[in-house]
Design a protein around this motif. Structure first.
Motif, PDB file in Angstrom:
ATOM      1  N   ILE A  26       0.815  -1.225   0.000  1.00 14.27           N
ATOM      2  CA  ILE A  26       0.000   0.000   0.000  1.00 14.27           C
ATOM      3  C   ILE A  26       0.851   1.279   0.000  1.00 14.27           C
ATOM      4  CG2 ILE A  26      -1.952  -1.083   1.212  1.00 14.27           C
ATOM      5  CD1 ILE A  26      -1.182   0.624   3.648  1.00 14.27           C
ATOM      6  N   VAL A  27       0.215   2.335  -0.480  1.00 12.75           N
ATOM      7  CA  VAL A  27       0.763   3.682  -0.327  1.00 12.75           C
ATOM      8  C   VAL A  27      -0.274   4.425   0.507  1.00 12.75           C
ATOM      9  CG1 VAL A  27       1.484   5.802  -1.480  1.00 12.75           C
ATOM     10  CG2 VAL A  27       1.750   3.614  -2.669  1.00 12.75           C
ATOM     11  N   MET A  28       0.149   4.949   1.658  1.00 16.59           N
ATOM     12  CA  MET A  28      -0.791   5.681   2.507  1.00 16.59           C
ATOM     13  C   MET A  28      -0.235   7.073   2.782  1.00 16.59           C
ATOM     14  SD  MET A  28      -2.502   4.627   6.184  1.00 16.59           S
ATOM     15  CE  MET A  28      -3.262   3.119   5.631  1.00 16.59           C
ATOM     16  N   ASP A  29      -1.079   8.079   2.641  1.00 16.92           N
ATOM     17  CA  ASP A  29      -0.600   9.428   2.955  1.00 16.92           C
ATOM     18  C   ASP A  29      -1.363  10.022   4.138  1.00 16.92           C
ATOM     19  OD1 ASP A  29      -2.992   9.967   1.598  1.00 16.92           O
ATOM     20  OD2 ASP A  29      -2.242  11.817   0.725  1.00 16.92           O
ATOM     21  N   GLY A  30      -0.669  10.932   4.867  1.00 10.93           N
ATOM     22  CA  GLY A  30      -1.298  11.536   6.041  1.00 10.93           C
ATOM     23  C   GLY A  30      -0.319  12.404   6.799  1.00 10.93           C
ATOM     24  N   ARG A  31      -0.404  12.338   8.145  1.00  8.05           N
ATOM     25  CA  ARG A  31       0.459  13.172   8.993  1.00  8.05           C
ATOM     26  C   ARG A  31       1.321  12.324   9.932  1.00  8.05           C
ATOM     27  NH1 ARG A  31      -2.456  15.559   6.181  1.00  8.05           N
ATOM     28  NH2 ARG A  31      -3.104  17.748   6.202  1.00  8.05           N
ATOM     29  N   ASP A  32       0.859  11.104  10.225  1.00  5.19           N
ATOM     30  CA  ASP A  32       1.544  10.274  11.225  1.00  5.19           C
ATOM     31  C   ASP A  32       1.785   8.862  10.680  1.00  5.19           C
ATOM     32  OD1 ASP A  32      -1.093   9.516  11.016  1.00  5.19           O
ATOM     33  OD2 ASP A  32      -1.365   9.123  13.147  1.00  5.19           O
ATOM     34  N   ILE A  33       1.811   8.728   9.371  1.00  7.67           N
ATOM     35  CA  ILE A  33       1.892   7.382   8.789  1.00  7.67           C
ATOM     36  C   ILE A  33       3.273   6.758   9.055  1.00  7.67           C
ATOM     37  CG2 ILE A  33       1.478   5.969   6.712  1.00  7.67           C
ATOM     38  CD1 ILE A  33      -0.953   7.688   7.753  1.00  7.67           C
ATOM     39  N   GLY A  34       4.318   7.546   8.842  1.00  8.87           N
ATOM     40  CA  GLY A  34       5.668   7.018   9.051  1.00  8.87           C
ATOM     41  C   GLY A  34       6.093   7.008  10.512  1.00  8.87           C
ATOM     42  N   THR A  35       5.389   7.755  11.365  1.00  6.50           N
ATOM     43  CA  THR A  35       5.797   7.830  12.770  1.00  6.50           C
ATOM     44  C   THR A  35       4.966   6.926  13.677  1.00  6.50           C
ATOM     45  OG1 THR A  35       4.367   9.775  12.955  1.00  6.50           O
ATOM     46  CG2 THR A  35       6.723  10.188  12.688  1.00  6.50           C
ATOM     47  N   VAL A  36       3.651   6.816  13.395  1.00  5.21           N
ATOM     48  CA  VAL A  36       2.761   6.089  14.310  1.00  5.21           C
ATOM     49  C   VAL A  36       2.078   4.888  13.646  1.00  5.21           C
ATOM     50  CG1 VAL A  36       0.669   6.294  15.743  1.00  5.21           C
ATOM     51  CG2 VAL A  36       2.298   8.190  15.642  1.00  5.21           C
ATOM     52  N   VAL A  37       1.488   5.114  12.479  1.00  5.07           N
ATOM     53  CA  VAL A  37       0.682   4.041  11.861  1.00  5.07           C
ATOM     54  C   VAL A  37       1.589   2.915  11.368  1.00  5.07           C
ATOM     55  CG1 VAL A  37      -1.099   3.498  10.144  1.00  5.07           C
ATOM     56  CG2 VAL A  37      -1.052   5.764  11.190  1.00  5.07           C
ATOM     57  N   PHE A  38       2.617   3.283  10.598  1.00  5.10           N
ATOM     58  CA  PHE A  38       3.563   2.268  10.100  1.00  5.10           C
ATOM     59  C   PHE A  38       4.997   2.727  10.366  1.00  5.10           C
ATOM     60  CE2 PHE A  38      -0.146   1.669   7.218  1.00  5.10           C
ATOM     61  CZ  PHE A  38      -0.470   0.382   7.632  1.00  5.10           C
ATOM     62  N   PRO A  39       5.431   2.645  11.649  1.00  7.86           N
ATOM     63  CA  PRO A  39       6.795   3.103  11.940  1.00  7.86           C
ATOM     64  C   PRO A  39       7.855   2.241  11.249  1.00  7.86           C
ATOM     65  CG  PRO A  39       5.726   2.173  13.903  1.00  7.86           C
ATOM     66  CD  PRO A  39       4.693   2.228  12.845  1.00  7.86           C
ATOM     67  N   HIS A  40       7.451   1.026  10.805  1.00  8.16           N
ATOM     68  CA  HIS A  40       8.431   0.160  10.128  1.00  8.16           C
ATOM     69  C   HIS A  40       8.222   0.140   8.620  1.00  8.16           C
ATOM     70  CE1 HIS A  40       9.624  -0.952  14.067  1.00  8.16           C
ATOM     71  NE2 HIS A  40       8.417  -1.413  14.365  1.00  8.16           N
ATOM     72  N   ALA A  41       7.540   1.136   8.090  1.00 11.94           N
ATOM     73  CA  ALA A  41       7.327   1.197   6.625  1.00 11.94           C
ATOM     74  C   ALA A  41       8.679   1.137   5.918  1.00 11.94           C
ATOM     75  CB  ALA A  41       6.607   2.495   6.267  1.00 11.94           C
ATOM     76  N   GLN A  42       8.709   0.421   4.790  1.00 10.08           N
ATOM     77  CA  GLN A  42       9.979   0.254   4.070  1.00 10.08           C
ATOM     78  C   GLN A  42      10.473   1.563   3.451  1.00 10.08           C
ATOM     79  OE1 GLN A  42       7.394  -1.700   3.992  1.00 10.08           O
ATOM     80  NE2 GLN A  42       7.957  -3.855   3.824  1.00 10.08           N
ATOM     81  N   VAL A  43       9.542   2.407   3.014  1.00 11.70           N
ATOM     82  CA  VAL A  43       9.944   3.714   2.469  1.00 11.70           C
ATOM     83  C   VAL A  43       9.053   4.796   3.075  1.00 11.70           C
ATOM     84  CG1 VAL A  43      10.492   5.027   0.378  1.00 11.70           C
ATOM     85  CG2 VAL A  43      10.211   2.560   0.229  1.00 11.70           C
ATOM     86  N   LYS A  44       9.689   5.882   3.490  1.00 15.02           N
ATOM     87  CA  LYS A  44       8.923   7.005   4.061  1.00 15.02           C
ATOM     88  C   LYS A  44       9.333   8.289   3.353  1.00 15.02           C
ATOM     89  CE  LYS A  44       9.107   4.904   8.634  1.00 15.02           C
ATOM     90  NZ  LYS A  44       9.572   5.073  10.028  1.00 15.02           N
ATOM     91  N   PHE A  45       8.332   9.060   2.973  1.00 17.07           N
ATOM     92  CA  PHE A  45       8.613  10.374   2.394  1.00 17.07           C
ATOM     93  C   PHE A  45       8.012  11.426   3.308  1.00 17.07           C
ATOM     94  CE2 PHE A  45       8.552   7.626  -1.398  1.00 17.07           C
ATOM     95  CZ  PHE A  45       9.800   7.935  -1.906  1.00 17.07           C
ATOM     96  N   PHE A  46       8.721  12.529   3.460  1.00 16.06           N
ATOM     97  CA  PHE A  46       8.163  13.672   4.180  1.00 16.06           C
ATOM     98  C   PHE A  46       8.113  14.838   3.202  1.00 16.06           C
ATOM     99  CE2 PHE A  46       8.050  17.405   6.840  1.00 16.06           C
ATOM    100  CZ  PHE A  46       7.096  17.041   7.778  1.00 16.06           C
TER     101      PHE A  46
END
Ligand code: DC
Length: 264
Positions: free
Chosen positions: A164-184
């Motif tokens: 999946i690709v999920m966008d938001g405000r806390d996706i890389g910090t709270v929802v999926f802290p272990h996401a393979q790729v994070k963009f800010f």
């Protein structure tokens, strides 16, 4: 068939083909030798966070479409909750009312052409959640702890065993802290306001650029200073400032970082 090294070539069901080598003489056999078939039945999460109206959903949709991933717009979920609260005059300071409201909210996503179609208790609300009354209220409602706990639970369920690709405000910090790729993502506030103004004008002819600018500034402030899961860059997130980038350029920037993962 897309030509070019590292490009996604074809996708069918759980398999995708990625071009490994561009052949000088592309005969049928040669093309077959150049393509790597990868199993898409994996669980890759691309998390995209950033300020309001800096193109997160444009990038997320384009990326999901290109990679045949599922796209989830987490902001639409908070907007639908805000719409329910507005319609039912839920007092955000009354814990019991908030809990009761959350029990009565049933959200569903239907993805058509990678556009978000969201239903609130079976009513299609995709257009209404983008209007100013909801935009004015959503930051306050998304700052409520109980609201976040419920939304995060649903978002994590959506990301289980899927790409999946999920966008938001806390996706890389709270929802999926272990996401393979994070963009800010970030961009100049004036450029962001102009982009959102152009988007809103056809359906809100009375809106002004100042109003949009103020709404964005206010939401940025609330999103970054709230107690519950404030917007911040995860340490391992890649910064993408798209002030001077076209949508195609930002997509290429992201693809260059995600596609190597598909090659293993
Ligand atoms: O992405 P958007 O502008 O549609 O989001 C609407 C609001 O929802 C935004 O002001 C902050 C909030 N939000 C959030 O708190 N956490 C998310 N993961 C997504 C959105």
């Amino acid at each position: 068939m897309v030509k070019g090294k590292g490009k996604l070539a074809v996708c069918s069901g759980q398999f995708a083909a990625i071009v490994l080598k561009v052949c000088p003489l592309p005969t049928e056999n040669c093309q077959l030798n150049c393509i790597l078939v990868v199993n898409m039945n994996t669980n890759i999460v691309v998390a995209i966070d950033g300020y309001s109206s800096c193109g997160k959903s444009t990038l997320a949709k384009a990326l999901a479409k290109k990679l045949h991933f599922i796209y989830v717009d987490s902001g639409a979920m908070y907007r639908a909750v805000a719409l329910y609260f507005l319609r039912h005059n839920v007092d955000v300071n009354d814990h019991a009312q908030v809990i009761e409201a959350l029990k009565n909210i049933h959200l569903n996503f239907h993805s058509r052409d990678y556009q978000t179609h969201i239903t609130l208790n079976d009513e299609e609300v995709s257009a209404e959640i983008r209007r100013m009354p909801v935009s004015d209220k959503v930051s306050t409602i998304s700052a409520i702890r109980d609201v976040r706990v419920e939304m995060v639970k649903q978002q994590q369920r959506m990301g289980r065993s899927k790409n999946i690709v999920m966008d938001g405000r806390d996706i890389g910090t709270v929802v999926f802290p272990h996401a393979q790729v994070k963009f800010f993502m970030t961009a100049d506030p004036k450029v962001r306001a102009e982009r959102r103004y152009k988007e809103l004008l056809p359906t809100n002819p009375n809106i002004t650029l100042e109003e949009v600018f103020e709404n964005l500034a206010h939401r940025d402030y609330q999103d970054t200073t709230r107690k519950e899961s404030p917007l911040r860059r995860a340490e391992d997130a890649i910064i993408l400032d798209n002030t001077d980038l076209t949508p195609d350029e930002q997509l290429q920037f992201a693809l260059d970082r995600v596609e190597p993962l598909l090659l293993g």
